[in-house]
Design a protein around this motif. Structure first.
Motif, PDB file in Angstrom:
ATOM      1  N   SER A  62       0.843  -1.192   0.000  1.00 32.04           N
ATOM      2  CA  SER A  62       0.000   0.000   0.000  1.00 32.04           C
ATOM      3  C   SER A  62       0.880   1.246   0.000  1.00 32.04           C
ATOM      4  N   VAL A  63       0.377   2.328  -0.577  1.00 33.89           N
ATOM      5  CA  VAL A  63       1.066   3.613  -0.490  1.00 33.89           C
ATOM      6  C   VAL A  63       0.604   4.278   0.802  1.00 33.89           C
ATOM      7  N   LEU A  64       1.567   4.635   1.649  1.00 31.99           N
ATOM      8  CA  LEU A  64       1.260   5.318   2.904  1.00 31.99           C
ATOM      9  C   LEU A  64       1.691   6.768   2.789  1.00 31.99           C
ATOM     10  N   ARG A  65       0.924   7.656   3.386  1.00 29.01           N
ATOM     11  CA  ARG A  65       1.230   9.089   3.359  1.00 29.01           C
ATOM     12  C   ARG A  65       1.365   9.601   4.790  1.00 29.01           C
ATOM     13  N   HIS A  66       2.385  10.434   4.992  1.00 26.08           N
ATOM     14  CA  HIS A  66       2.665  10.981   6.317  1.00 26.08           C
ATOM     15  C   HIS A  66       2.866  12.484   6.183  1.00 26.08           C
ATOM     16  N   ALA A  67       2.368  13.235   7.152  1.00 27.32           N
ATOM     17  CA  ALA A  67       2.534  14.688   7.147  1.00 27.32           C
ATOM     18  C   ALA A  67       2.965  15.146   8.539  1.00 27.32           C
ATOM     19  N   PHE A  68       3.936  16.062   8.555  1.00 32.32           N
ATOM     20  CA  PHE A  68       4.438  16.630   9.806  1.00 32.32           C
ATOM     21  C   PHE A  68       4.544  18.136   9.623  1.00 32.32           C
ATOM     22  N   PRO A  69       4.003  18.924  10.535  1.00 32.65           N
ATOM     23  CA  PRO A  69       4.070  20.385  10.380  1.00 32.65           C
ATOM     24  C   PRO A  69       5.504  20.918  10.401  1.00 32.65           C
ATOM     25  N   THR A  70       6.330  20.386  11.323  1.00 31.60           N
ATOM     26  CA  THR A  70       7.708  20.866  11.471  1.00 31.60           C
ATOM     27  C   THR A  70       8.606  19.731  11.956  1.00 31.60           C
ATOM     28  N   ILE A  71       9.814  19.711  11.427  1.00 30.16           N
ATOM     29  CA  ILE A  71      10.864  18.826  11.944  1.00 30.16           C
ATOM     30  C   ILE A  71      11.980  19.756  12.418  1.00 30.16           C
ATOM     31  N   PRO A  72      12.238  19.845  13.709  1.00 28.73           N
ATOM     32  CA  PRO A  72      13.252  20.777  14.214  1.00 28.73           C
ATOM     33  C   PRO A  72      14.653  20.499  13.649  1.00 28.73           C
ATOM     34  N   ALA A  73      15.509  21.482  13.744  1.00 32.56           N
ATOM     35  CA  ALA A  73      16.902  21.351  13.310  1.00 32.56           C
ATOM     36  C   ALA A  73      17.594  20.250  14.105  1.00 32.56           C
ATOM     37  N   ASN A  74      18.514  19.538  13.457  1.00 33.44           N
ATOM     38  CA  ASN A  74      19.313  18.487  14.092  1.00 33.44           C
ATOM     39  C   ASN A  74      18.477  17.529  14.934  1.00 33.44           C
ATOM     40  N   SER A  75      17.425  17.007  14.307  1.00 36.57           N
ATOM     41  CA  SER A  75      16.537  16.088  15.013  1.00 36.57           C
ATOM     42  C   SER A  75      16.063  14.996  14.049  1.00 36.57           C
ATOM     43  N   PHE A  76      15.222  14.131  14.549  1.00 34.83           N
ATOM     44  CA  PHE A  76      14.674  13.065  13.716  1.00 34.83           C
ATOM     45  C   PHE A  76      13.199  12.903  14.025  1.00 34.83           C
ATOM     46  N   LYS A  77      12.507  12.239  13.096  1.00 35.40           N
ATOM     47  CA  LYS A  77      11.080  11.984  13.267  1.00 35.40           C
ATOM     48  C   LYS A  77      10.789  10.557  12.817  1.00 35.40           C
ATOM     49  N   LEU A  78      10.066   9.823  13.632  1.00 41.20           N
ATOM     50  CA  LEU A  78       9.637   8.488  13.268  1.00 41.20           C
ATOM     51  C   LEU A  78       8.616   8.596  12.137  1.00 41.20           C
ATOM     52  N   ILE A  79       8.881   7.906  11.030  1.00 39.26           N
ATOM     53  CA  ILE A  79       7.938   7.905   9.910  1.00 39.26           C
ATOM     54  C   ILE A  79       6.951   6.759  10.072  1.00 39.26           C
ATOM     55  N   GLU A  80       7.485   5.517  10.188  1.00 39.78           N
ATOM     56  CA  GLU A  80       6.609   4.356  10.261  1.00 39.78           C
ATOM     57  C   GLU A  80       7.403   3.120  10.682  1.00 39.78           C
ATOM     58  N   PRO A  81       6.715   2.113  11.209  1.00 36.92           N
ATOM     59  CA  PRO A  81       7.383   0.822  11.379  1.00 36.92           C
ATOM     60  C   PRO A  81       7.495   0.160  10.006  1.00 36.92           C
ATOM     61  N   ILE A  82       8.452  -0.742   9.847  1.00 37.65           N
ATOM     62  CA  ILE A  82       8.602  -1.468   8.584  1.00 37.65           C
ATOM     63  C   ILE A  82       8.782  -2.945   8.889  1.00 37.65           C
TER      64      ILE A  82
END
Length: 134
Positions: A62-82
């Motif tokens: 399936s095609v999954l779509r993710h949206a995040f308003p902001t990703i701070p500098a020098n940081s990371f964001k969890l997108i999805e489990p795989i």
């Protein structure tokens, strides 16, 4: 004309597949967006999909779509489990984001069988073992 469009090159941004935990029964994997820039990313959109051949048949996830308003500098964001079963497929992540009023986009592709122990590094910022594409 096309020559008049800006050449917004994506730099210092990575998509990584990290080994989150493991036990005798299974391994847990997550996909992260890593912002190595000194400025935040805004209006971040990511689509993910897997495709390829498995057991002689064409397979698509399936095609999954993710949206995040902001990703701070020098940081990371969890997108999805795989799921580890998709490692034999091509796993594609299409990233779009803004810095100010400029839009940037890039396709990150994990080729089949590229998420293996031999390709592991210590992921920056996330500080876990995994495979990263810059």
């Amino acid at each position: 004309m096309i020559k008049d469009l800006p050449q917004n090159v994506v730099k210092d941004i990575a998509i990584a597949v990290a080994l989150e935990s493991e036990n005798a029964e299974r391994k847990v994997w997550y996909v992260y967006l890593i912002n190595l820039k000194n400025i935040p990313l805004e209006t971040v959109l990511i689509t993910s999909k897997g495709y390829g051949e498995k057991d002689g048949e064409q397979v698509k996830t399936s095609v999954l779509r993710h949206a995040f308003p902001t990703i701070p500098a020098n940081s990371f964001k969890l997108i999805e489990p795989i799921d580890e079963q998709t490692f034999g497929l091509t796993n594609e992540y299409w990233l779009s984001y803004y810095i100010g009023k400029e839009i940037f986009d890039k396709k990150f592709i994990f080729l089949p069988e590229s998420i293996i122990d031999d390709n592991f590094i210590k992921l920056p910022v996330v500080n876990k073992p995994g495979v990263m594409i810059l």
